[in-house]
Structure formats: structure tokens, C-alpha cells
Write a protein that holds these residues in place. Structure first.
Motif, mmCIF file in Angstrom:
data_model
loop_
_atom_site.group_PDB
_atom_site.id
_atom_site.type_symbol
_atom_site.label_atom_id
_atom_site.label_comp_id
_atom_site.label_asym_id
_atom_site.label_seq_id
_atom_site.Cartn_x
_atom_site.Cartn_y
_atom_site.Cartn_z
ATOM 1 N N PHE A 99 -4.934 1.784 -2.353
ATOM 2 C CA PHE A 99 -5.596 2.282 -1.150
ATOM 3 C C PHE A 99 -4.606 2.457 -0.011
ATOM 4 O O PHE A 99 -3.616 1.734 0.087
ATOM 5 C CB PHE A 99 -6.662 1.282 -0.679
ATOM 6 N N GLY A 100 -4.929 3.394 0.878
ATOM 7 C CA GLY A 100 -4.227 3.486 2.142
ATOM 8 C C GLY A 100 -4.894 2.577 3.160
ATOM 9 O O GLY A 100 -5.773 1.786 2.826
ATOM 10 N N LYS A 101 -4.468 2.722 4.420
ATOM 11 C CA LYS A 101 -5.017 1.881 5.479
ATOM 12 C C LYS A 101 -6.314 2.436 6.043
ATOM 13 O O LYS A 101 -6.997 1.771 6.808
ATOM 14 C CB LYS A 101 -4.000 1.719 6.607
ATOM 15 N N PHE A 155 -18.049 -0.872 -5.804
ATOM 16 C CA PHE A 155 -17.721 -2.102 -5.101
ATOM 17 C C PHE A 155 -18.963 -2.860 -4.645
ATOM 18 O O PHE A 155 -19.995 -2.264 -4.318
ATOM 19 C CB PHE A 155 -16.851 -1.794 -3.881
ATOM 20 N N GLY A 156 -18.814 -4.168 -4.575
ATOM 21 C CA GLY A 156 -19.834 -5.019 -3.987
ATOM 22 C C GLY A 156 -19.653 -5.110 -2.483
ATOM 23 O O GLY A 156 -18.713 -4.533 -1.926
ATOM 24 N N PRO A 157 -20.529 -5.843 -1.810
ATOM 25 C CA PRO A 157 -20.471 -5.951 -0.349
ATOM 26 C C PRO A 157 -19.358 -6.853 0.164
ATOM 27 O O PRO A 157 -19.076 -6.868 1.355
ATOM 28 C CB PRO A 157 -21.843 -6.520 0.016
ATOM 29 N N GLY A 172 -6.253 -1.504 3.937
ATOM 30 C CA GLY A 172 -7.062 -1.136 2.785
ATOM 31 C C GLY A 172 -7.064 -2.254 1.754
ATOM 32 O O GLY A 172 -6.242 -3.170 1.831
ATOM 33 N N PHE A 191 -11.378 5.699 3.214
ATOM 34 C CA PHE A 191 -10.183 5.368 2.463
ATOM 35 C C PHE A 191 -10.033 6.324 1.289
ATOM 36 O O PHE A 191 -11.020 6.646 0.602
ATOM 37 C CB PHE A 191 -10.258 3.953 1.889
ATOM 38 N N GLN A 218 -16.368 2.837 4.276
ATOM 39 C CA GLN A 218 -16.635 1.433 4.535
ATOM 40 C C GLN A 218 -17.176 1.299 5.944
ATOM 41 O O GLN A 218 -16.476 1.612 6.914
ATOM 42 C CB GLN A 218 -15.378 0.578 4.374
ATOM 43 N N GLN A 254 -9.885 9.101 -5.371
ATOM 44 C CA GLN A 254 -11.257 8.842 -4.961
ATOM 45 C C GLN A 254 -11.295 8.560 -3.463
ATOM 46 O O GLN A 254 -10.371 7.963 -2.913
ATOM 47 C CB GLN A 254 -11.817 7.632 -5.720
ATOM 48 N N LEU A 275 -14.953 11.664 -6.397
ATOM 49 C CA LEU A 275 -13.762 11.537 -7.224
ATOM 50 C C LEU A 275 -13.283 12.928 -7.588
ATOM 51 O O LEU A 275 -14.084 13.784 -7.959
ATOM 52 C CB LEU A 275 -14.090 10.735 -8.485
ATOM 53 N N LEU A 329 -13.203 -8.415 -2.260
ATOM 54 C CA LEU A 329 -14.090 -7.401 -2.812
ATOM 55 C C LEU A 329 -14.024 -7.396 -4.332
ATOM 56 O O LEU A 329 -12.955 -7.512 -4.922
ATOM 57 C CB LEU A 329 -13.684 -6.016 -2.302
ATOM 58 N N ARG A 384 -18.282 -4.334 5.824
ATOM 59 C CA ARG A 384 -19.073 -4.235 4.598
ATOM 60 C C ARG A 384 -18.218 -3.777 3.435
ATOM 61 O O ARG A 384 -17.023 -3.576 3.555
ATOM 62 C CB ARG A 384 -20.228 -3.242 4.823
ATOM 63 N N GLY A 385 -18.865 -3.639 2.262
ATOM 64 C CA GLY A 385 -18.152 -3.185 1.077
ATOM 65 C C GLY A 385 -17.903 -1.690 1.102
ATOM 66 O O GLY A 385 -18.313 -0.984 2.027
ATOM 67 N N LEU A 386 -17.218 -1.209 0.094
ATOM 68 C CA LEU A 386 -16.879 0.208 0.014
ATOM 69 C C LEU A 386 -17.938 0.980 -0.755
ATOM 70 O O LEU A 386 -18.407 0.532 -1.796
ATOM 71 C CB LEU A 386 -15.537 0.388 -0.681
ATOM 72 N N HIS A 392 -18.593 4.474 -2.733
ATOM 73 C CA HIS A 392 -17.895 5.587 -3.370
ATOM 74 C C HIS A 392 -18.494 6.909 -2.911
ATOM 75 O O HIS A 392 -19.711 7.098 -2.920
ATOM 76 C CB HIS A 392 -18.004 5.476 -4.888
ATOM 77 N N TYR A 427 -13.557 6.680 -0.477
ATOM 78 C CA TYR A 427 -14.574 5.670 -0.230
ATOM 79 C C TYR A 427 -14.853 5.594 1.265
ATOM 80 O O TYR A 427 -13.989 5.898 2.099
ATOM 81 C CB TYR A 427 -14.101 4.286 -0.697
ATOM 82 N N LEU A 434 -6.548 0.590 -8.537
ATOM 83 C CA LEU A 434 -6.639 1.517 -7.425
ATOM 84 C C LEU A 434 -5.690 1.097 -6.320
ATOM 85 O O LEU A 434 -5.596 -0.074 -5.970
ATOM 86 C CB LEU A 434 -8.061 1.563 -6.871
ATOM 87 N N GLN A 461 0.850 -1.177 0.000
ATOM 88 C CA GLN A 461 0.000 0.000 0.000
ATOM 89 C C GLN A 461 0.887 1.228 0.000
ATOM 90 O O GLN A 461 1.783 1.362 0.826
ATOM 91 C CB GLN A 461 -0.938 -0.033 1.195
ATOM 92 N N TYR A 498 -10.309 -7.317 -5.488
ATOM 93 C CA TYR A 498 -9.385 -6.819 -4.481
ATOM 94 C C TYR A 498 -9.486 -7.727 -3.260
ATOM 95 O O TYR A 498 -10.504 -8.383 -3.032
ATOM 96 C CB TYR A 498 -9.752 -5.388 -4.051
#
Lengths: 111, 116
Positions: A101-103, B107-109, B42, A88, A37, A33, A48, B91, A41-43, A45, A35, A99, A2, B35
Motif C-alpha cells: 500500500f501507499g500512504k 478487510f475487516g474493521p 497505509g 489507497f 478507508q 486494487q 481491481l 487489520l 475504520r477498515g478498508l 474494496h 480501497y 499487498l 511502503q 496487516y
């Protein structure tokens, strides 16, 4: 690996306060971008911003981008308990699809 | 569909078993991405499909991992001989097209995989 870093790692505020999160990156980018979370769960958006833009707004969100400093910030105004989540930043560089991502920053908004 | 869907939402398996994770992208999206997200981290890129072909699989950690997208829509991530270190959230994301700036990945769940 990352290559982005969000700062702070964790942030706890009271409802109604503003929350600011920062992101730094190391490469040249096409866009960045943000996001959100929710736990496990998922991310989702949020927004951007392109490399030729300096600021962008969406509702209570304000994002800035400083390509000279390779940094971005996300401001959430008038925070709500429902804003509690991890945030994120992510960016794509030359490939424009991969993409990085950071932490993330864990934001807790206390009611 | 309205968004990216992934099944199952949770998968618990034993070390050494084979698993398949499914992703159904947003209708009409040509680009699909996988991902992997470990706890407290992340997401990290695994693989990217443009249409039916894997355009970039450089993020797959080793040859136990494989993904397909035979008809350019649904994708399956396959993991052979699972190891405890494979435990993570997987993901999937899709975008209308990968080209050009300003293309958002949705993204999906996720599928939470636990290898015992």
C-alpha cells in the motif's frame, strides 16, 4: 516499507466536482486494487484492475492503469460528501498475495 | 458470516502485557492475512495463512509477534511484552484463494491497539 505513492496526499473539493487521485509504484504487478478507508475504520474494496487491462469502470469510479509508467489513477465523478475518506492503491507482484500500500490520499468533499 | 469480523474493536493495554487479537474471515475463504497500519500510513503486511499454515510470516516485526490459525478459519494474532511502538490498527483480510490474478482481499474493521 511502503513502495507505492499516492498523489496528492490531500484533496479538498466541492460536492458535485470530480476527484482524481494518482498512484505510482515501483515493481511489476499482477493487479492493482483501490480501497477506501473511512476515519478509523477498515478498508473497503472499490475496484481491481489487472495488469493486462487499461481502464475499468464501476458506477462513479473510473480506474486507469499504465504499466509502462507504473501508474494508476482513480477518478470519482460527481462526488458526494459521503465520499470523504482516505483512498489507497495497493498492488501485488510476484507473490500475488502480499499487498503493498501507499500512504493514501485524504479526500474531503465539502457539501 | 457476511464479512470479515475482528475482535475486540479497541484494545488498551499496558506496556509489557500480552494481547490477543482475533479475526474471523469470510466463510469459505482459505487465505487469511494480517496487516498493521500506523497513523497516517497505509497498511503493511505482517503474515499470510493458506489454510492452517503460515505460508509467509516475513512481515512480523520480531519474535514478540505470533499468529495462529489452528482450524483453517479463525486466526489469532498474539503480541507478547507489548511496547508503545506496537500501538496501531491491526487489520485482517481474507480471500477465496491466493492464487491467480484478480483475487480480492476483503478487510475487516480492524482492532485499534493502544499500548500505554
Amino acid at each position: 516499507s511502503q513502495q507505492g505513492e499516492e498523489d496528492p496526499q490531500a484533496l479538498s473539493i466541492q460536492e458535485g466536482e470530480n476527484a482524481t487521485m494518482n498512484c505510482s509504484y515501483k515493481t511489476s504487478i499482477n493487479n492493482l486494487q483501490w480501497y477506501r478507508q473511512n476515519s478509523g475504520r477498515g478498508l473497503v474494496h472499490l475496484i481491481l484492475i489487472r495488469s493486462n487491462e487499461r481502464e475499468k469502470h464501476s458506477g462513479r469510479l473510473r480506474v486507469t492503469l499504465d504499466t509502462s509508467k507504473k501508474s494508476s489513477s482513480l477518478l470519482i465523478t460527481a462526488s458526494r460528501a459521503a465520499d470523504t475518506a482516505s483512498y489507497f492503491c495497493s498492488y501485488s507482484g510476484g507473490s500475488n498475495y502480499k499487498l503493498t500500500f501507499g500512504k493514501g490520499t485524504l479526500l474531503t468533499v465539502n457539501p | 458470516g457476511a464479512g470479515v469480523s475482528q475482535t475486540p474493536s479497541n484494545k488498551v493495554t499496558e506496556k509489557g502485557k500480552y494481547v490477543e487479537l482475533r479475526c474471523d474471515p469470510i466463510s469459505g475463504h482459505t487465505a487469511l492475512y494480517w496487516y498493521r497500519q500506523s497513523l497516517g500510513q497505509g497498511p503493511e503486511f505482517l503474515i499470510y495463512f493458506q489454510g492452517t499454515g503460515a505460508a509467509d510470516d516475513s512481515g512480523l516485526p520480531n519474535d514478540r509477534f505470533f499468529a495462529v490459525r489452528p482450524e483453517g478459519s479463525v486466526s489469532t494474532l498474539k503480541i507478547q511484552r507489548t511496547e508503545r511502538g506496537d500501538s496501531a490498527m491491526y487489520l485482517c483480510a481474507s480471500s477465496l484463494t491466493p492464487a491467480g490474478v484478480g483475487d480480492t482481499q476483503y478487510f475487516g474493521p480492524g482492532t485499534r491497539l493502544t499500548v500505554l
